[in-house]
Structures are given as C-alpha cells and as structure tokens.
Design an enzyme around this catalytic site. Structure first.
Site, PDB file in Angstrom:
ATOM      1  N   GLU A 148      49.480  51.222  24.649  1.00  0.00           N
ATOM      2  CA  GLU A 148      49.925  50.609  25.426  1.00  0.00           C
ATOM      3  C   GLU A 148      48.729  49.769  25.796  1.00  0.00           C
ATOM      4  O   GLU A 148      47.706  50.128  26.036  1.00  0.00           O
ATOM      5  CB  GLU A 148      50.841  51.624  26.267  1.00  0.00           C
ATOM      6  N   LYS A 182      36.262  50.493  29.029  1.00  0.00           N
ATOM      7  CA  LYS A 182      37.461  51.219  28.258  1.00  0.00           C
ATOM      8  C   LYS A 182      36.940  51.224  26.826  1.00  0.00           C
ATOM      9  O   LYS A 182      37.407  52.177  26.191  1.00  0.00           O
ATOM     10  CB  LYS A 182      38.496  50.148  28.288  1.00  0.00           C
ATOM     11  N   SER A 186      33.055  48.389  36.955  1.00  0.00           N
ATOM     12  CA  SER A 186      33.723  49.035  35.768  1.00  0.00           C
ATOM     13  C   SER A 186      33.860  47.630  34.696  1.00  0.00           C
ATOM     14  O   SER A 186      34.347  48.068  33.850  1.00  0.00           O
ATOM     15  CB  SER A 186      35.055  49.434  35.966  1.00  0.00           C
TER      16      SER A 186
HETATM   17  C1  LIG Z   1      41.707  49.105  33.265  1.00  0.00           C
HETATM   18  C2  LIG Z   1      40.628  49.099  34.234  1.00  0.00           C
HETATM   19  C3  LIG Z   1      40.163  49.631  35.467  1.00  0.00           C
HETATM   20  C4  LIG Z   1      41.341  50.695  35.889  1.00  0.00           C
HETATM   21  O1  LIG Z   1      41.545  51.860  35.070  1.00  0.00           O
HETATM   22  P1  LIG Z   1      40.832  53.353  35.373  1.00  0.00           P
HETATM   23  O2  LIG Z   1      41.243  54.335  34.346  1.00  0.00           O
HETATM   24  O3  LIG Z   1      41.307  53.596  36.788  1.00  0.00           O
HETATM   25  O4  LIG Z   1      39.203  53.285  35.396  1.00  0.00           O
HETATM   26  C5  LIG Z   1      39.273  49.467  36.272  1.00  0.00           C
HETATM   27  N1  LIG Z   1      38.372  48.634  35.970  1.00  0.00           N
HETATM   28  C6  LIG Z   1      38.300  47.764  34.796  1.00  0.00           C
HETATM   29  C7  LIG Z   1      37.547  46.741  34.619  1.00  0.00           C
HETATM   30  C8  LIG Z   1      39.614  47.799  33.827  1.00  0.00           C
HETATM   31  O5  LIG Z   1      39.559  47.249  32.873  1.00  0.00           O
END
Ligand SMILES: *Cc1c(COP(=O)(O)O)cnc(C)c1O
Length: 391
Positions: A109, A87, A376
C-alpha cells in the site's frame, strides 16, 4: 525483550486478523525466524544495503545548525539513501525475503507514494512483479510518485473507497493478500499492522541506529544525550531508538504531526492525543471518535498523515522510555526553511517536524548535550507543497 511470543509489546500489538489471514501471518513468522538467522540472507541483504542503497549513510555534524541552537546536533543522513528516504531499508529486506521464500508476487500500500516507490524499486531489483494500492485522493496529490512507480514496472491500483487515502489502500491490499496468499507477499511500510510486521520492519530499520552508535562513538567517544525523530507509523524513529533501548541515559524524543493544531481535528498525533483501540491488525493508540470510528488524520507531510501508530511506540510511551511531542504545520515549514538555509540540505517535510521541534524548544537542551536527529528523507518530493505555503 519485546515483542513476546504472542506478538505483544506489553499491552500493545498482537495479531487481530481474520481467520483467512492467520495462515499467511504464521508462515511469515516462521520464515522470518529462519531468515533472521540465515547467513546467506544476511550477507545478501548487507550486500544490497551497501552497494545498492549506499549504506552506511553519513552521520553529519551540523555545525551551523548547532551554533544557532546552542548545543551539538548531528544529522543521520537517511535522505542520502537510494530513493531518498529510510524506506528502502525495509523494502529491500522484505522483498529479498519474499523472493527467498519462493513468493512470486509483491503487493504494497502507499500513502504519499514513498513506500510505493521504495517497494517498486526493490521489486524491480529482485525481478518480482509488483502491485501497489493507492487512494485516489493520494494519486492526485502525488502524481509524480505514481509515474515513478510505473516507470519502475509496478502496477498502481487506484482505491476509491472511504476517504480514498492510506488507510483505505491498506484495506484493499489486505483484501488482495487474502485471495492470493500462496503466491503473494504483502510489504507493509511501517512498524504497524499485525505481528510479526511491527517486529520485521523494526529489525530492518534498526540498521539506522546500529550505524549511529558506531558513528557517534567514533566522533564523540560517547553515546548521545538525545535521539530525535518524526513519528508517522514510527519506523524511522524506532529504527534509530531501538538499538539504544538498554542505554538508559540516551533519551528518546518522537515528534508527531500537530497539523493545524492539537485542539483542532486536523492533526495526526495518535500518541499525544489518541486513545487505545484496535486498528489494522494491532492494538495501539489511534485517532478514533466515541464510537470507535477511525478519524481522518491531517498533516502537511503526507508521510505522517496516518491515524494510528506502531504498537512499540505505544509501549515506549506507557513505560516512559520515550517522550512524544507534536509540532504543527507552521513550525514544520520553519524547520524546513531553516535547515535548507543554514546547512544547504533540503529536508522532507516529515523530519522537518523534528527540526521544528528543536528550534522551538532549544531552551530545553543544555550546552554540552549531543543530539542526533534522524533526517529520514530529502525534500525534493515536497517542493510543490512548500511552494504553495512559502511563496
Ligand atoms: C514515510 C516517511 C516517514 C514516516 O514513516 P515512519 O514509519 O514514521 O518512519 C517519515 N519520513 C519520511 C521521509 C518518509 O518517507
């Protein structure tokens, strides 16, 4: 190449906003077009991505996991980026741009708090006052992230309307934006919302896929067969997929949360089970009842707990550029545990959906396949939830 001038990805996207927001949306579109080409902006952003956020993140060959699965698997280590997830790529970009646009204040948000923390971080770095809207329910569930944001100097505003979760927080943030348009930039956390947001967030997240392309060519001297990522709003997945859009032999797999099962009402699989409609500024797939009322999504991972999905994924689904599957909470926990034990990497519950998918469907892949999984985020934030389920 989409989006087109009206903000559509073929049949999806657009800007469905009240008239009061059109001015702000149009200003953002013009500014972004300028900054996208600005050397000064790009150099500054690259500097912070590298020196501050720790990019490029590694592309790690997961040997133990590969042996178990029977094909080659690489992990894109977004969990190692500053604040522990992808993010930050987007929030550094948006807050720096807001600063250079002359905005005085940042709002955002947040659902689980991850986007809130990433925004609060960028706001602290660029010395901008910041206010984050968060549902009351989420504030209880993620109290540590509330405190993190406060430590970073951000004001967290409690939203107690509706289901008191993410979608209500977005509504409140939009309300704030309407009344403070001149001074305020609204940082959206995924590739959702009205145009130009889906494009802006995608472009900032594309650093993931661009790095992966260079890294895999260095490791393997060829492009991968599959890219796999979890899909909430869809930003980490699109950030990985988009730079490979024209590489037709690279297949994309997006994994949505099936929660307690696709045949229950407790899931967040907008692409697999949703229908087309307009929600929070854009046309896409969403979870709605017969009257168009938005349903509450469920997932064991708060980051995927959203009843909509970015319009670009809706487009990829319709033209069959990507395939979307859903994985339930139980398989997700299996993935979480498995990666922790085999690789010594504790993943966030969101990418654990993608890990669970690979474990459950390993027979779909061939021995010589090269698969890249977008890790992610890291799992520290989820330890309490996992403890409840696994112990
Ligand atoms: C917020 C988040 C997501 C989901 O958001 P996307 O916009 O679909 O990427 C996925 N993995 C992590 C670690 C997150 O913090």
């Amino acid at each position: 190449m989409y989006p087109d001038k009206k903000g559509y990805f073929l049949n999806f996207g657009g800007k469905f906003v009240p008239e009061t927001l059109i001015v702000a949306i149009n200003e953002l579109e013009t500014s972004y077009a300028y900054f996208k080409k600005s050397k000064e902006f790009r150099n500054k952003l690259n500097y912070y991505l590298k020196e501050y956020a720790g990019r490029p993140t590694p592309l790690y060959f997961a040997e133990n996991f590969s042996k178990y699965l029977g094909f080659k698997i690489y992990l894109k280590r977004e969990d190692l980026a500053h604040t522990g997830a992808h993010k930050i790529n987007n929030t550094l970009g948006q807050v720096l741009m807001a600063k250079m646009m002359g905005k005085k204040r940042i709002i955002a948000e947040t659902g689980a708090g991850q986007h809130g923390v990433a925004t609060a971080t960028a706001a602290a770095l660029f010395k901008m006052p910041c206010c984050v809207y968060m549902g009351k329910e989420d504030m209880h569930r993620q109290s540590l992230n509330v405190f993190r944001m406060q430590l970073l100097g951000t004001e967290v505003k409690c939203v107690d309307s509706g289901s008191m979760t993410l979608k209500d927080a977005i509504n409140e943030a939009i309300r704030d934006w309407v009344s403070n348009i001149d001074t305020t930039h609204y940082v959206i956390g995924s590739i959702v919302g009205p145009y130009p947001y889906p494009m802006i967030v995608r472009d900032f997240q594309c650093i993931i896929g661009k790095e992966v392309k260079k890294q895999i060519l260095r490791h393997e001297k060829r492009l991968p067969d599959y890219l796999v990522a979890c899909v909430g709003g869809g930003s980490n997945a699109m950030g990985l997929f988009h730079p490979f859009y024209r590489d037709k032999r690279v297949k994309f797999i997006g994994v949505e949360p099936a929660g307690r099962g696709l045949n229950t009402k407790e899931h967040g699989a907008s692409l697999c089970k949703g229908t087309i409609g307009v929600f929070q500024g854009a046309k896409s797939y969403l979870l709605q009842d017969k009257n168009g009322q938005i349903q509450t999504a469920h997932s064991i991972s708060a980051g995927l707990d959203y009843p909509g999905v970015g319009p670009e994924h809706a487009y990829y689904k319709d033209i069959k550029r990507a395939q979307y599957y859903a994985v339930d909470d139980k398989t997700t926990l299996l993935g979480f545990k498995f990666l922790s034990e085999t690789e010594g990497i504790i993943p966030a519950l969101e990418p654990s959906h993608a890990i669970g998918y690979l474990i459950k469907h390993k027979k779909r892949f061939k021995k010589l396949d090269i698969v890249i999984l977008n890790l992610s985020g890291r799992g520290d934030k989820d330890i309490d939830i996992v403890k409840e389920h696994l112990v």
